[in-house]
Design an enzyme around this catalytic site. Sequence first.
Site, PDB file in Angstrom:
ATOM      1  CB  CYS A  35      -0.924  -0.036   1.213  1.00  0.00           C
ATOM      2  SG  CYS A  35      -1.626   1.544   1.686  1.00  0.00           S
ATOM      3  CB  CYS A  38       0.381   1.990   4.064  1.00  0.00           C
ATOM      4  SG  CYS A  38      -1.353   1.535   3.898  1.00  0.00           S
TER       5      CYS A  38
END
Lengths: 114, 350
Positions: A35, A38
């Site tokens: 991600c 993230c």
Amino acid sequence: MADDAKYVTLTDANFEEEVLQSDQPVLVDFWAEWCGPCRMIAPIVEELAADFEGRAKVGKVDVDQNSKVAMKYNVRSIPTLLFFKDGEVADQVVGATAKKQLAKKLEALTAQPA
Amino acid sequence: MAHSNGTSDTQALDALDFSDAEHREVVIIGTGPAGWTAALYASRANLEPLIYKGPEPGGQLTTTTDVENYPGYPEGVMGPDMMQHFEQQAVRFGTDARYGTVTDVDFSERPFRLVVDEETPILANAVIVSTGASARYLGLENEQRLIGRGVSACATCDGAFFRDEEVLVVGGGDSAMEESMFLTRFASKVYVAHRREELRASQIMQERAFDNDKIEFLWNTEVIDVLGDEQVEGVKLINNETQATWEKPVAALFLAIGHTPNTEIFEGWLDMDDAGYIQTKPDSSYTNIPGVFASGDAQDHVYRQAVTAAGTGCMAAIDAERWLSEHPLEDEAGSTKEASDTEKPAPAAA
């Protein structure tokens, strides 16, 4: 950086003890290696762990390895940041967010009497 | 980002004390390919640029997977990796990179006044705007309520949560095709709802999508509501030719309907088109305000590529460097405000 990390690595196994039974507010970052956003906010979360040391706990859950916790809290988007107090979700943020806003939310929880 | 333009912001800015504010030669706003490239060039020109990462550090590329069309990566590169490379290269030459979002600006005089995270005042002799664009949503009430609960604008972030479930993608461009194909790794079925009868996507992306058995296209179809209490359970669709409506059970709704430029804080200062893209003078990064330069998707509604963003970021840094050398502020501490009054705005070299 990892050596002096102030955050807690959370798992399906230790979530109960580290988060739900914590006597401090806990910020939990649900993330995964793949991600991008993230990864971009990871340094913010780690800085918060240092900033709030002794007052609040900061933990990270890798959703790939710990799907039970992610499912229990219905996390269907990452990054998701959940704020726990006394074993319950007190606040949440979905998506990349400014450090200042996260700090404000955490500050509000530490300020409240337990 | 949820702030309004106009008087209320200006009042908040006016309430701040700028007398002891940090004063920089160049401040760059936003860290996509445009911002980091501007930082690379500005730092190599010894301007010691300060760059704010904004609410989505790394920008749109952090929500992509393989970038196959950025020259110099023959095997492709992951979007988030590429943005880290950009950052490392800019920081190597002295770029001061900080987390924080510029929430307000005052471009009425030099040095320009900026507010970071609604509380920190910063002064800048020149500003490079590279705030990019953010994913657009449909604007439905239930869509907004269910963001993070099945509504997503980032398939690469959230696709894995919908293993063996059926999902729906809205859009008809390259990013809609890319997201749909990515989602087939997890989902049992990917519906693509497109409001027209044909795709805008490039030929190569169309062919890849048509060849994928898990993808089914819903033509002339628009999403008019998102269903579900705690999480997405379906969508309500309308065929815009027949006006027939129906409900389709899906576990997620992925938006790929383009982007909106992140230029709200510059409204009233910088000339923009109707869609909010900053207008730059031909063959330059000059805006209507001398000393403020624009680059990347914040000013580009045509090309919107990583490589074009990087190119315009480079232009902005070179324009800023030349402009600063022609228009020095006499006192770096900013105590002689008269300095700016004596200057006449320089038109862009035409």
